[in-house]
Design an enzyme around this catalytic site. Structure first.
Site, PDB file in Angstrom:
ATOM      1  N   VAL A   1      -3.842 -37.028 -16.777  1.00 57.27           N
ATOM      2  CA  VAL A   1      -3.673 -38.440 -17.170  1.00 57.27           C
ATOM      3  C   VAL A   1      -4.264 -38.674 -18.560  1.00 57.27           C
ATOM      4  O   VAL A   1      -3.646 -39.311 -19.422  1.00 57.27           O
ATOM      5  CB  VAL A   1      -4.330 -39.371 -16.119  1.00 57.27           C
ATOM      6  CG1 VAL A   1      -4.409 -40.814 -16.626  1.00 57.27           C
ATOM      7  CG2 VAL A   1      -3.561 -39.308 -14.807  1.00 57.27           C
TER       8      VAL A   1
ATOM      9  N   GLY B   1      -0.226 -24.310  -4.076  1.00 59.06           N
ATOM     10  CA  GLY B   1      -0.210 -22.861  -3.899  1.00 59.06           C
ATOM     11  C   GLY B   1       1.200 -22.288  -3.980  1.00 59.06           C
ATOM     12  O   GLY B   1       2.101 -22.888  -4.577  1.00 59.06           O
TER      13      GLY B   1
ATOM     14  N   GLY C   1       3.719 -22.009  -1.926  1.00 61.09           N
ATOM     15  CA  GLY C   1       4.835 -22.828  -1.439  1.00 61.09           C
ATOM     16  C   GLY C   1       5.212 -23.897  -2.455  1.00 61.09           C
ATOM     17  O   GLY C   1       6.405 -24.144  -2.716  1.00 61.09           O
TER      18      GLY C   1
ATOM     19  N   ASP D   1      -7.242 -20.310  -1.640  1.00 57.17           N
ATOM     20  CA  ASP D   1      -7.027 -18.930  -1.195  1.00 57.17           C
ATOM     21  C   ASP D   1      -7.128 -17.864  -2.290  1.00 57.17           C
ATOM     22  O   ASP D   1      -7.255 -16.690  -1.984  1.00 57.17           O
ATOM     23  CB  ASP D   1      -5.650 -18.795  -0.535  1.00 57.17           C
ATOM     24  CG  ASP D   1      -5.596 -19.490   0.815  1.00 57.17           C
ATOM     25  OD1 ASP D   1      -6.593 -20.129   1.195  1.00 57.17           O
ATOM     26  OD2 ASP D   1      -4.562 -19.391   1.486  1.00 57.17           O
TER      27      ASP D   1
ATOM     28  N   ARG E   1      -4.910 -16.745   4.169  1.00 57.80           N
ATOM     29  CA  ARG E   1      -3.862 -16.162   5.016  1.00 57.80           C
ATOM     30  C   ARG E   1      -3.341 -14.840   4.475  1.00 57.80           C
ATOM     31  O   ARG E   1      -3.056 -13.916   5.212  1.00 57.80           O
ATOM     32  CB  ARG E   1      -2.698 -17.158   5.105  1.00 57.80           C
ATOM     33  CG  ARG E   1      -2.400 -17.561   6.509  1.00 57.80           C
ATOM     34  CD  ARG E   1      -1.157 -18.371   6.602  1.00 57.80           C
ATOM     35  NE  ARG E   1      -1.220 -19.605   5.803  1.00 57.80           N
ATOM     36  CZ  ARG E   1      -0.609 -20.726   6.140  1.00 57.80           C
ATOM     37  NH1 ARG E   1       0.064 -20.788   7.256  1.00 57.80           N
ATOM     38  NH2 ARG E   1      -0.672 -21.788   5.364  1.00 57.80           N
TER      39      ARG E   1
ATOM     40  N   LYS F   1     -32.218  -3.247  12.112  1.00 47.70           N
ATOM     41  CA  LYS F   1     -31.625  -4.518  11.683  1.00 47.70           C
ATOM     42  C   LYS F   1     -31.454  -5.444  12.886  1.00 47.70           C
ATOM     43  O   LYS F   1     -30.853  -5.052  13.885  1.00 47.70           O
ATOM     44  CB  LYS F   1     -30.258  -4.240  11.056  1.00 47.70           C
ATOM     45  CG  LYS F   1     -30.241  -4.598   9.596  1.00 47.70           C
ATOM     46  CD  LYS F   1     -28.892  -4.435   9.005  1.00 47.70           C
ATOM     47  CE  LYS F   1     -28.679  -5.298   7.804  1.00 47.70           C
ATOM     48  NZ  LYS F   1     -29.723  -6.098   7.285  1.00 47.70           N
TER      49      LYS F   1
ATOM     50  N   GLU G   1      -9.015 -14.821   7.767  1.00 48.73           N
ATOM     51  CA  GLU G   1      -8.068 -15.228   8.821  1.00 48.73           C
ATOM     52  C   GLU G   1      -6.805 -14.362   8.798  1.00 48.73           C
ATOM     53  O   GLU G   1      -6.148 -14.190   9.807  1.00 48.73           O
ATOM     54  CB  GLU G   1      -7.709 -16.711   8.700  1.00 48.73           C
ATOM     55  CG  GLU G   1      -6.858 -17.046   7.505  1.00 48.73           C
ATOM     56  CD  GLU G   1      -6.309 -18.472   7.500  1.00 48.73           C
ATOM     57  OE1 GLU G   1      -6.020 -19.031   8.559  1.00 48.73           O
ATOM     58  OE2 GLU G   1      -6.170 -19.020   6.390  1.00 48.73           O
TER      59      GLU G   1
ATOM     60  N   ARG H   1     -21.306 -13.890  18.605  1.00 49.52           N
ATOM     61  CA  ARG H   1     -20.634 -15.192  18.666  1.00 49.52           C
ATOM     62  C   ARG H   1     -19.663 -15.271  17.486  1.00 49.52           C
ATOM     63  O   ARG H   1     -19.906 -14.656  16.450  1.00 49.52           O
ATOM     64  CB  ARG H   1     -21.620 -16.357  18.495  1.00 49.52           C
ATOM     65  CG  ARG H   1     -22.665 -16.485  19.556  1.00 49.52           C
ATOM     66  CD  ARG H   1     -22.106 -17.143  20.827  1.00 49.52           C
ATOM     67  NE  ARG H   1     -23.193 -17.440  21.742  1.00 49.52           N
ATOM     68  CZ  ARG H   1     -23.758 -16.566  22.567  1.00 49.52           C
ATOM     69  NH1 ARG H   1     -23.323 -15.310  22.586  1.00 49.52           N
ATOM     70  NH2 ARG H   1     -24.746 -16.921  23.356  1.00 49.52           N
TER      71      ARG H   1
HETATM   72  O1  F6P Z   1      -3.160 -22.439   1.763  1.00 51.97           O
HETATM   73  C1  F6P Z   1      -4.412 -22.951   1.940  1.00 51.97           C
HETATM   74  C2  F6P Z   1      -4.828 -22.893   3.374  1.00 51.97           C
HETATM   75  O2  F6P Z   1      -6.039 -23.579   3.467  1.00 51.97           O
HETATM   76  C3  F6P Z   1      -4.941 -21.489   3.968  1.00 51.97           C
HETATM   77  O3  F6P Z   1      -6.151 -20.858   3.670  1.00 51.97           O
HETATM   78  C4  F6P Z   1      -4.763 -21.741   5.432  1.00 51.97           C
HETATM   79  O4  F6P Z   1      -4.258 -20.614   6.080  1.00 51.97           O
HETATM   80  C5  F6P Z   1      -3.768 -22.859   5.441  1.00 51.97           C
HETATM   81  O5  F6P Z   1      -3.903 -23.537   4.221  1.00 51.97           O
HETATM   82  C6  F6P Z   1      -3.932 -23.834   6.586  1.00 51.97           C
HETATM   83  O6  F6P Z   1      -2.903 -24.741   6.499  1.00 51.97           O
HETATM   84  P1  F6P Z   1      -2.747 -26.021   7.424  1.00 51.97           P
HETATM   85  O7  F6P Z   1      -3.760 -27.017   6.969  1.00 51.97           O
HETATM   86  O8  F6P Z   1      -1.365 -26.490   7.159  1.00 51.97           O
HETATM   87  O9  F6P Z   1      -2.997 -25.562   8.808  1.00 51.97           O
END
Ligand code: F6P
Length: 327
Positions: free
Chosen positions: A23, A106, A108, A132, A176, A218, A227, A251
């Site tokens: 802006v 990102g 997409g 990411d 991801r 340890k 993930e 855990r």
């Molecule tokens: O692309 C960013 C991100 O945060 C990823 O790390 C994760 O897998 C995904 O988005 C989660 O997406 P949503 O919020 O649509 O579940």
């Protein structure tokens, strides 16, 4: 020049300072910067920030430097990914006489920008906004540094309780397609183990390492799991470790969307401001169909085609470094 700006996909800390920079840089050129709310979906719905066709002014973005979330809101739009959706997007962009569009998001979001560029005659520049760090065409994405900080703060806290109870935590972090968040968080918080999709996850090897750690005295262990790890995440890994004789009580903690929130870290604010201004400059130099990024300290434009063709792999050397220093 009339510039539309939108944030799409998952939000990332730093999208707001990026908007502020756009802006303010635009104002110096005499541009009209119009905010499109809720990403591409909002574009299809003619959802403009501040009402129909109202430009965002320099005061509207005051205080956005340190604000988390997305001022313009975000969304993932299924409709936009269809041919009809893109025809509708062109209809809206032409109806409101936009000259250019800046899209922050990102892979997409940038794929969407690439596709839109094939059917719309206006200029399009993308900006890398995702926690990411999985994009080609930039060393770092906007949001990554904040998400590391959030992850490190969480792991530091878990270390306290792991130490109190002589136990192991498997902490699943986002990412991801790229293990960078996991490796950076693990390295910065002194974790013993990290598992990402870039390196094989072998349960027998992990159990052997855990037995060694135990024999060395340890008492607490933290493993960060991306993930996107090929094993499916922290829960299945924990179950397999249990079934295969892990010497530690375990855990899992899944950090999830907490990593997308929070006030942007200084590094993200700086990157967002540099790239926001640079993207506006690029439009005024007639550029289109590219993403603004920073590579080895240089601001760079990379064709969207080349950005969305793949994903950036995480840094495997950090995994090796973690192994070297965990004894
Ligand atoms: O692309 C960013 C991100 O945060 C990823 O790390 C994760 O897998 C995904 O988005 C989660 O997406 P949503 O919020 O649509 O579940």
């Amino acid at each position: 020049m009339k510039i539309g700006v939108l944030c799409s996909g998952g939000d990332a800390p730093g999208m707001n300072p990026c908007l502020r920079a756009i802006v303010r840089a635009g104002e110096k050129y005499g541009d009209q910067v119009v905010g499109i709310r809720h990403g591409y979906e909002g574009l299809l719905n003619e959802e403009f920030w501040g009402g129909e066709d109202r430009a965002i002014n320099v005061r509207d973005v005051s205080g956005l430097t340190n604000r988390g979330g997305a001022f313009l809101n975000c969304s993932r739009s299924k409709r936009f990914s269809t041919d009809e959706g893109r025809v509708r997007a062109v209809e809206v962009l032409e109806k409101y006489r936009f000259d250019a569009l800046l899209t922050i998001g990102g892979n997409g979001t940038l794929s969407g920008a690439r596709d839109l560029a094939t059917v719309w005659k206006g200029q399009i520049i993308g900006l890398p906004g995702t926690i990411d760090n999985d994009l080609l065409g930039t060393d770092m994405t906007i949001g990554f540094q904040t998400a590391i900080q959030t992850g490190v703060e969480a792991v530091d806290k878990l270390r306290d309780t792991a130490g109190s109870h002589d136990m192991m935590f498997l902490v699943e972090v986002m990412g991801r397609y790229c293990g960078d968040l996991a490796t950076h968080i693990a390295l910065a918080s002194g974790c013993e183990l990290v598992e990402t999709r870039e390196t094989p996850t072998v349960i027998s090897d992990i159990v052997a390492k855990l037995n060694r750690f135990k024999s060395l005295g340890k008492r607490s262990i933290i493993m960060v799991v991306a993930e996107g790890d090929e094993f499916g995440g922290a829960v299945p890994i924990m179950e397999e470790l249990r079934a295969n004789g892990s010497p530690y009580e375990m855990r899992t903690v899944i950090l999830g969307h907490v990593q997308r929130g929070g006030t942007p870290a200084p590094g993200d604010r700086i990157l967002a401001t540099k790239l926001g201004c640079y993207a506006v400059d690029a439009l005024h130099q007639g550029e289109t169909g590219k993403m603004a990024g920073e590579i080895a300290g240089q601001l760079t434009l990379t064709p969207l085609e080349e950005v969305v063709v793949g994903r950036r792999d995480g840094a495997v050397e950090l995994t090796k470094l973690i192994e070297r220093v965990s004894v």
